[in-house]
Design an enzyme around this catalytic site. Structure first.
Site, PDB file in Angstrom:
ATOM      1  N   GLY A 154     -21.161   6.504   5.769  1.00  0.00           N
ATOM      2  CA  GLY A 154     -20.210   6.956   4.629  1.00  0.00           C
ATOM      3  C   GLY A 154     -20.897   6.556   3.449  1.00  0.00           C
ATOM      4  CE  LYS A 209      -4.656   0.990   0.656  1.00  0.00           C
ATOM      5  NZ  LYS A 209      -5.743   0.446   0.280  1.00  0.00           N
ATOM      6  N   GLY A 219     -19.609   7.396   0.353  1.00  0.00           N
ATOM      7  CA  GLY A 219     -18.761   7.775  -0.770  1.00  0.00           C
ATOM      8  C   GLY A 219     -18.555   6.898  -1.695  1.00  0.00           C
ATOM      9  CB  VAL A 270     -17.130   1.824  -1.168  1.00  0.00           C
ATOM     10  CG1 VAL A 270     -17.956   0.017  -1.023  1.00  0.00           C
ATOM     11  CG2 VAL A 270     -16.014   1.610  -2.058  1.00  0.00           C
TER      12      VAL A 270
HETATM   13  P1  NAI Z   1     -14.735   7.830  -0.194  1.00  0.00           P
HETATM   14  O1  NAI Z   1     -13.897   8.638   0.099  1.00  0.00           O
HETATM   15  O2  NAI Z   1     -15.240   7.814  -1.633  1.00  0.00           O
HETATM   16  O3  NAI Z   1     -15.952   7.645   0.714  1.00  0.00           O
HETATM   17  C1  NAI Z   1     -15.797   8.040   1.954  1.00  0.00           C
HETATM   18  C2  NAI Z   1     -17.043   8.568   2.791  1.00  0.00           C
HETATM   19  O4  NAI Z   1     -16.841   8.615   4.322  1.00  0.00           O
HETATM   20  C3  NAI Z   1     -17.202  10.079   2.207  1.00  0.00           C
HETATM   21  O5  NAI Z   1     -18.296  10.241   1.590  1.00  0.00           O
HETATM   22  C4  NAI Z   1     -16.952  10.856   3.592  1.00  0.00           C
HETATM   23  O6  NAI Z   1     -17.460  12.185   3.557  1.00  0.00           O
HETATM   24  C5  NAI Z   1     -17.363   9.927   4.456  1.00  0.00           C
HETATM   25  N1  NAI Z   1     -16.957  10.209   6.071  1.00  0.00           N
HETATM   26  C6  NAI Z   1     -15.704  10.376   6.491  1.00  0.00           C
HETATM   27  N2  NAI Z   1     -15.595  10.516   7.601  1.00  0.00           N
HETATM   28  C7  NAI Z   1     -16.811   9.946   8.123  1.00  0.00           C
HETATM   29  C8  NAI Z   1     -17.461  10.059   9.269  1.00  0.00           C
HETATM   30  N3  NAI Z   1     -16.839  10.235  10.507  1.00  0.00           N
HETATM   31  N4  NAI Z   1     -18.745   9.700   9.455  1.00  0.00           N
HETATM   32  C9  NAI Z   1     -19.535   9.247   8.125  1.00  0.00           C
HETATM   33  N5  NAI Z   1     -19.000   9.382   6.881  1.00  0.00           N
HETATM   34  C10 NAI Z   1     -17.687   9.914   6.946  1.00  0.00           C
HETATM   35  O7  NAI Z   1     -14.103   6.422  -0.275  1.00  0.00           O
HETATM   36  P2  NAI Z   1     -14.348   4.987  -0.661  1.00  0.00           P
HETATM   37  O8  NAI Z   1     -13.511   4.787  -1.792  1.00  0.00           O
HETATM   38  O9  NAI Z   1     -15.682   4.925  -0.419  1.00  0.00           O
HETATM   39  O10 NAI Z   1     -13.835   4.011   0.462  1.00  0.00           O
HETATM   40  C11 NAI Z   1     -14.449   3.940   1.759  1.00  0.00           C
HETATM   41  C12 NAI Z   1     -13.527   3.071   2.703  1.00  0.00           C
HETATM   42  O11 NAI Z   1     -13.660   1.542   1.940  1.00  0.00           O
HETATM   43  C13 NAI Z   1     -12.043   3.234   3.023  1.00  0.00           C
HETATM   44  O12 NAI Z   1     -11.925   2.986   4.351  1.00  0.00           O
HETATM   45  C14 NAI Z   1     -11.467   2.357   2.170  1.00  0.00           C
HETATM   46  O13 NAI Z   1     -10.124   2.499   2.253  1.00  0.00           O
HETATM   47  C15 NAI Z   1     -12.115   1.202   1.955  1.00  0.00           C
HETATM   48  N6  NAI Z   1     -11.865   0.589   0.601  1.00  0.00           N
HETATM   49  C16 NAI Z   1     -12.395   1.210  -0.545  1.00  0.00           C
HETATM   50  C17 NAI Z   1     -12.178   0.099  -1.753  1.00  0.00           C
HETATM   51  C18 NAI Z   1     -12.729   1.015  -3.166  1.00  0.00           C
HETATM   52  O14 NAI Z   1     -12.475   0.323  -4.037  1.00  0.00           O
HETATM   53  N7  NAI Z   1     -12.940   2.459  -3.308  1.00  0.00           N
HETATM   54  C19 NAI Z   1     -11.750  -0.839  -1.820  1.00  0.00           C
HETATM   55  C20 NAI Z   1     -11.463  -1.401  -0.458  1.00  0.00           C
HETATM   56  C21 NAI Z   1     -11.591  -0.671   0.617  1.00  0.00           C
END
Ligand code: NAI
Length: 346
Positions: free
Chosen positions: A178, A78, A180, A182
């Protein structure tokens, strides 16, 4: 610095800095036992450099376990780029990062993670061939997050059937922390399957969208972990499951996308003692790496990738069977299962 307590040490950790672009990055190669270390690049603001190093070490180790459990011919790695405090030239910064990736001669392959985009990956292609998660004309590729969401969805489906003993997701209440990349796709899959959603995000616009389009109920960010639901899906950042939150959780099943959800292994034991089934993050969220790994090996076809991601549901069923047989916790069983696979695949 040589590994986390009780864990296998990292093979290589590169600290990469570039004065011109302001790049400060950590590229952590945990294991290449199964093949080149494969894992995304996080672009994030950290309190200090040690916090960034700790994140890179924890995340890269998680990738070793994730890639092994998903039977991928890749090891775990990573990268973390510390977001510069002031103004910066994003393409130049990622170009400098691309050169750092290339300097490892293929020991590490990068892709998207929190804070990085398909455009960042596309831009880096001029500097390194060791990059994936790139939209490709006429071929499979690009944003892994819908595939990650699908893996989480099939895990929830399996957990609901086997732990909650319910035959479908119709009417099952799911809290998503969250919305985001995913979390949003997961919300859509769950809504389509008839689940009732309770959601939160720090971004009010994302909540409003889920209320409007998916009929979701909104709660505050401090309320989501204790929401009165059947399933909890942590999809924001790590350590959501800790000594403060665990006693308050009302869901009976936890399965989400966030990496490193358990603050400590003891929090996993505490969940088990409360009768809550926690499906380990690195098992559940492997859809994205399965996707970028297939893309990287040029074995991409949407249907084949989706079929491979769907197998995560079968692994969840196997895990829960092993947990019963070994009278242990899902976290500990998955850990041992993955570690046994940290060898060259035959
Ligand atoms: P992202 O950054 O698009 O989404 C994260 C979301 O969580 C954002 O909408 C943000 O505003 C929100 N957020 C942040 N702090 C928060 C809180 N305290 N309470 C509620 N919401 C909060 O990231 P993504 O890509 O969706 O990834 C989410 C998680 O999944 C991360 O931990 C990432 O490492 C993990 N992950 C993602 C993968 C992917 O394909 N994108 C693959 C494997 C794991």
């Amino acid at each position: 610095l040589f590994g986390l307590p009780d864990q296998a040490p990292h093979e290589r950790v590169l600290l990469a800095a570039d004065a011109e672009t302001g790049l400060k990055a950590i590229l952590a190669v945990h294991s290449t036992a199964r093949g080149p270390a494969f894992g995304g690049c996080r672009f994030w603001t950290y309190d200090n450099e040690l916090a960034a190093l700790n994140d890179a070490l924890r995340l890269s180790q998680g990738m070793s376990l994730k890639n092994a459990l998903a039977d991928l011919p890749f090891g775990g790695g990573k990268a973390v780029i510390i977001k510069p405090a002031g103004q910066f030239d994003r393409p130049a910064l990622f170009a400098a990062f691309g050169r750092a990736v290339q300097s490892l001669d293929g020991a590490y392959i990068t892709a998207e993670d929190v804070g990085t985009t398909t455009a960042d990956m596309l831009g880096m292609q001029a500097q390194t061939q060791y990059v994936s998660g790139i939209p490709r004309a006429g071929a499979f590729g690009g944003d892994p997050s819908p595939k990650t969401a699908w893996g989480v969805f099939v895990s929830i489906e399996a957990g609901v059937k086997l732990h909650l003993k319910r035959s479908s997701l119709e009417g099952v209440r799911v809290a998503i922390q969250g919305l985001g990349a995913v979390g949003w796709h997961l919300a859509e899959f769950l809504h389509k399957a008839g689940a009732k959603l309770v959601v939160t995000d720090v971004d009010a616009a994302k909540i409003a969208r889920a209320q409007q389009l998916l009929g979701a109920q909104a709660v505050g960010i401090d309320e989501i972990l204790s929401a009165d639901v059947d399933v909890l899906a942590p999809c924001a950042l790590g350590a959501a499951l800790n000594s403060v939150s665990v006693p308050q959780i009302r869901a009976q099943l936890i399965a989400g996308a966030a990496n490193n959800q358990l603050a400590t292994a003891a929090d996993g034991d505490a969940l088990q003692q409360r009768g809550i089934c926690y499906l380990p993050d690195y098992l559940v969220n492997a859809g994205g790496i399965i996707s970028v790994a297939r893309e990287y090996r040029n074995e991409g076809e949407e249907s084949a990738v989706m079929a491979e991601v769907s197998r995560i549901g079968e692994r969840v069923a196997e895990l829960l069977e092993r947990v019963k047989l070994e009278n242990s916790t899902p976290g500990r069983v998955a850990d041992a299962w993955a570690r046994a696979k940290l060898v060259k695949p035959v």
